[in-house]
Scaffold this active site. Structure first.
Site, short mmCIF file in Angstrom:
data_model
loop_
_atom_site.label_atom_id
_atom_site.label_comp_id
_atom_site.label_asym_id
_atom_site.label_seq_id
_atom_site.Cartn_x
_atom_site.Cartn_y
_atom_site.Cartn_z
CD GLU A 1 -7.96 -2.55 2.22
OE1 GLU A 1 -8.71 -2.76 3.26
OE2 GLU A 1 -7.29 -3.64 1.88
CB SER B 1 -4.53 -10.13 -0.95
OG SER B 1 -4.75 -9.83 -2.25
P1 NAD Z 1 -3.28 -14.01 -11.84
O1 NAD Z 1 -2.52 -15.26 -11.43
O2 NAD Z 1 -4.46 -13.66 -12.26
O3 NAD Z 1 -1.96 -13.16 -12.48
C1 NAD Z 1 -0.75 -13.04 -12.02
C2 NAD Z 1 0.15 -12.52 -13.26
O4 NAD Z 1 1.41 -12.65 -12.69
C3 NAD Z 1 0.01 -13.79 -14.39
O5 NAD Z 1 -0.04 -13.32 -15.67
C4 NAD Z 1 1.52 -14.19 -14.43
O6 NAD Z 1 2.00 -14.74 -15.54
C5 NAD Z 1 2.23 -12.97 -13.62
N1 NAD Z 1 3.61 -13.29 -13.44
C6 NAD Z 1 4.32 -14.35 -12.81
N2 NAD Z 1 5.38 -14.37 -12.54
C7 NAD Z 1 5.87 -13.01 -13.14
C8 NAD Z 1 7.16 -12.14 -13.38
N3 NAD Z 1 8.12 -12.63 -12.75
N4 NAD Z 1 6.89 -10.97 -13.92
C9 NAD Z 1 6.00 -10.56 -14.48
N5 NAD Z 1 4.76 -11.27 -14.35
C10 NAD Z 1 4.60 -12.47 -13.38
O7 NAD Z 1 -3.34 -13.33 -10.31
P2 NAD Z 1 -4.19 -11.89 -9.80
O8 NAD Z 1 -5.20 -12.76 -9.15
O9 NAD Z 1 -3.93 -10.99 -10.81
O10 NAD Z 1 -3.23 -11.49 -8.57
C11 NAD Z 1 -2.26 -10.67 -8.57
C12 NAD Z 1 -1.77 -10.16 -7.31
O11 NAD Z 1 -3.04 -9.18 -6.94
C13 NAD Z 1 -1.55 -11.03 -6.15
O12 NAD Z 1 -0.50 -10.29 -5.32
C14 NAD Z 1 -2.93 -10.94 -5.32
O13 NAD Z 1 -2.83 -11.40 -4.04
C15 NAD Z 1 -3.36 -9.48 -5.55
N6 NAD Z 1 -4.94 -9.32 -5.36
C16 NAD Z 1 -5.86 -10.37 -6.17
C17 NAD Z 1 -6.96 -9.95 -6.11
C18 NAD Z 1 -8.17 -11.12 -6.67
O14 NAD Z 1 -9.30 -11.04 -6.15
N7 NAD Z 1 -7.67 -11.83 -7.75
C19 NAD Z 1 -7.57 -9.07 -5.30
C20 NAD Z 1 -6.72 -8.22 -4.66
C21 NAD Z 1 -5.34 -8.35 -4.72
#
Ligand code: NAD
Length: 284
Positions: free
Chosen positions: A153, A120
Site C-alpha cells: 500500500e 501500520s
Molecule cells: P520488529 O520488532 O520485528 O522490528 C523492529 C526493529 O526496529 C527491531 O530490530 C528494533 O531493534 C528496531 N529499532 C528500534 N528502535 C530503533 C531505532 N531507534 N533505530 C533503528 N532501529 C530501531 O517489528 P516489525 O514487525 O518488523 O515492525 C516494524 C514496522 O513495520 C512497524 O511500524 C510495524 O507496524 C510495521 N509492520 C509490521 C507488520 C508485521 O506483520 N510485523 C506488517 C506491516 C507493517
C-alpha cells in the site's frame, strides 16, 4: 528523482529484514540500520536464511545469493543513510520513536531522497509534519512475510507530492510487488477491512454461535479464505488486533469498531495467540 540505486532500511526486524532482502534481490544496494550490531547481525542472518531457502528450492542460484548478500550492508550509523536514494523506516511501531528516527534520517539523507515509513497505524500526515521536506514523505506499507506477499500500500499523506507517490509506486514495482495507492486513513485498505472482520469473528465466538474450529472452517470453505479468522487473529497477535481496533474506535468515533469484550479479556489474561502459545487455539 532518478531510479534508485541504493535504498536505506531502518530496522532489521521482521519487516526491515524482509524489505532489505527483496531490495538486495532486485539488484539494489541496501544499507540496513538498527540500534546495535547484534540486531543488525540478526537481520542479516534472517536474510541469509531466507536466500538459502530460495537456493534449496532452486529458485535462486548460489551465485545470485552471494551477489544479493554482497549488495547488503548493515550499519548502526545514520550517516550511512546519506547514500540512500530511497529510505524506508521499518522500526518498532511507536510514534515518538518514529519521530525521533525520522528527524535523524532527515538530517542524514540527500536532499532529493524519498523518505518512507512502513507504519501500520500511525498517520503519515502527522509524521510528515515533523519532516524538513514533508512533500517527499510517503507511506510504504509492506505485508508480512515481505518476500512472499505481493501487495504494497502506497500511502499518500495530505502533503505528499505526486512525484513522491510515483517514486514509491516505481520502487514497489522494482521490488516485484503490486502497489495500490491509498489515502492516509486509519488502517489504509487492508487492515480497515480485515480487522473488523476478525473482531466480528471474536464477537460471534463469544456469543457461542459456533466453536473456534467451526468458525475457521466455515470461512475457509464458505469464502475460500486460506486461513480462518480466529487462526489469523492468533497469528497476528491478539494484542496487535486489539491495538488496531482501539485506533479505529478512537479515530472514527463509530461504535461499529468497538473491540470485542472477549478480545480485551484474552489480552488481559496474556492469551495473545501463537506467540504466547494460547489464543483461540492452542499451540505447542
Ligand atoms: P520488529 O520488532 O520485528 O522490528 C523492529 C526493529 O526496529 C527491531 O530490530 C528494533 O531493534 C528496531 N529499532 C528500534 N528502535 C530503533 C531505532 N531507534 N533505530 C533503528 N532501529 C530501531 O517489528 P516489525 O514487525 O518488523 O515492525 C516494524 C514496522 O513495520 C512497524 O511500524 C510495524 O507496524 C510495521 N509492520 C509490521 C507488520 C508485521 O506483520 N510485523 C506488517 C506491516 C507493517
Amino acid at each position: 528523482m532518478t531510479t534508485p540505486q541504493t535504498i536505506g532500511v531502518i530496522g532489521a526486524g521482521t519487516m526491515g529484514a524482509g524489505i532489505a532482502q527483496v531490495g538486495a534481490l532486485s539488484g539494489l544496494s541496501v544499507v540496513m540500520l538498527d540500534v546495535d550490531e547484534k540486531r543488525v547481525a540478526k537481520g542479516r542472518d534472517a536474510i541469509a536464511g531466507g536466500l538459502e531457502r530460495l537456493v534449496k528450492k532452486e529458485k535462486l542460484s548460489a551465485a545470485e545469493r552471494d551477489a544479493a548478500l554482497g549488495r547488503l550492508r548493515g550499519t548502526t550509523d545514520y550517516g550511512a543513510l546519506g547514500e540512500g536514494d530511497f529510505i524506508v523506516e521499518a522500526a518498532t511501531e511507536d510514534e515518538a520513536l518514529k519521530l525521533k528516527i525520522l528527524r535523524q534520517v532527515d538530517a542524514a539523507a540527500k536532499n532529493d531522497a524519498v523518505l518512507a515509513t512502513n507504519t501500520s497505524s500511525i498517520s503519515i500526515t502527522r509524521l510528515a509534519a515533523a519532516m524538513k521536506r514533508p512533500a517527499r514523505f510517503v507511506g510504504l506499507h509492506f505485508f508480512n512475510p515481505v518476500p512472499l506477499m505481493s501487495l504494497v500500500e502506497v500511502v499518500r499523506g495530505r502533503t505528499t507530492d505526486d512525484s513522491t507517490v510515483e517514486a514509491a509506486v516505481a520502487l514497489a514495482k522494482r521490488l516485484g510487488k503490486t502497489p495500490v495507492v491509498v489515502k492516509d486513513s486509519p488502517g489504509f485498505v487492508v487492515n480497515r477491512l480485515l480487522c473488523p472482520m476478525l473482531n466480528e469473528a471474536v464477537l460471534a465466538y463469544g456469543e457461542g454461535i459456533a466453536s473456534a474450529k467451526d468458525i475457521d472452517e466455515a470461512m475457509k470453505l464458505g469464502c475460500n479464505h486460506p486461513i480462518g479468522p480466529l487462526a489469523l487473529a492468533d497469528l497476528i497477535g491478539l494484542d496487535v488486533l486489539l491495538a488496531v481496533m482501539e485506533v479505529f474506535h478512537r479515530e472514527f468515533k463509530d461504535p461499529k469498531y468497538r473491540p470485542a469484550p472477549l478480545l480485551k479479556q484474552m489480552v488481559a489474561d496474556g492469551h495473545l495467540g501463537r506467540k504466547s502459545g494460547r489464543g483461540f487455539h492452542t499451540y505447542s
